[in-house]
Write a protein that holds these residues in place. Structure first.
Motif, PDB file in Angstrom:
ATOM      1  N   GLU A 120       0.795  -1.226   0.000  1.00  8.67           N
ATOM      2  CA  GLU A 120       0.000   0.000   0.000  1.00  8.67           C
ATOM      3  C   GLU A 120       0.833   1.285   0.000  1.00  8.67           C
ATOM      4  N   THR A 121       2.140   1.178   0.215  1.00 10.45           N
ATOM      5  CA  THR A 121       2.917   2.402   0.435  1.00 10.45           C
ATOM      6  C   THR A 121       3.813   2.798  -0.718  1.00 10.45           C
ATOM      7  N   ASP A 124       6.433   6.064  -0.854  1.00 12.41           N
ATOM      8  CA  ASP A 124       5.868   7.294  -0.292  1.00 12.41           C
ATOM      9  C   ASP A 124       6.204   7.369   1.198  1.00 12.41           C
ATOM     10  N   ARG A 127       3.267   7.681   3.684  1.00 15.08           N
ATOM     11  CA  ARG A 127       2.502   6.434   3.832  1.00 15.08           C
ATOM     12  C   ARG A 127       3.305   5.407   4.630  1.00 15.08           C
ATOM     13  N   ILE A 128       4.615   5.393   4.441  1.00 16.10           N
ATOM     14  CA  ILE A 128       5.461   4.490   5.231  1.00 16.10           C
ATOM     15  C   ILE A 128       5.375   4.870   6.700  1.00 16.10           C
ATOM     16  N   GLY A 131       2.057   3.801   8.019  1.00 14.39           N
ATOM     17  CA  GLY A 131       1.989   2.349   8.121  1.00 14.39           C
ATOM     18  C   GLY A 131       2.826   1.773   9.241  1.00 14.39           C
TER      19      GLY A 131
END
Length: 164
Positions: A120-121, A124, A127-128, A131
């Motif tokens: 999903e990341t 990015d 986003r990391i 997450g």
């Protein structure tokens, strides 16, 4: 009363018998199966030091009762390397200073492996960070952790033979 069940831990089937149904996966791993790489931090599901993969999903081992995992596949930090070759996430943590004291590192690495498998990341950074937000680092090595996860993503996308 004795509770009997089996788990696949790091690829090996393990038959387990426990007397107390309140034994957590964390305590089973550390105290009964001698897999002490998974750390006991807060023991309340707040720090992420005990993160392992259960059937491919990231979980806090301190929050799961072991008896509920009959037939489950468990991956711990002890099972991610390929012989003497570290997993790409482990290599990235070393290369990008993704740790300082090292206490949270096994949970961070297991969480990163799970995160990368979720796909999903990408690379990015925001986003990391989101997450990985369930894993705390008291030394504040977050910049290195974020860079390590992004680097591992690149290495895996570039064709490292091993799955994240």
């Amino acid at each position: 009363m004795t509770y009997s069940f089996s788990l696949t831990v790091n690829g090996a089937t393990r038959a387990v018998e426990i007397e107390d149904p309140r034994v957590t996966l964390l305590d089973l791993l550390r105290e009964r199966l001698a897999l002490t790489g998974t750390k006991k931090g807060c023991d309340r599901g707040q720090c992420g030091a005990c993160t392992v993969l259960v059937d491919g999903r990231r979980v806090n081992a301190c929050l799961i009762l072991a008896v509920t995992l009959d037939g489950a596949e468990i991956e711990t930090i002890e099972g991610v390397a390929d012989g003497n070759r570290p997993h790409p996430v482990q290599e990235a943590f070393i290369a990008h200073d993704g740790f300082q004291c090292g206490f949270c590192t096994p949970g961070q690495i297991m969480s990163a492996i799970g995160l990368l498998r979720e796909g999903e990341t990408g690379e990015d950074r925001e986003r990391i960070r989101e997450g990985m937000s369930g894993n705390l680092c008291r030394c504040a090595a977050y910049a290195g952790i974020t860079e390590a996860v992004a680097a591992a993503q690149r290495a895996l996308a570039a064709g490292d033979r091993r799955r994240a």
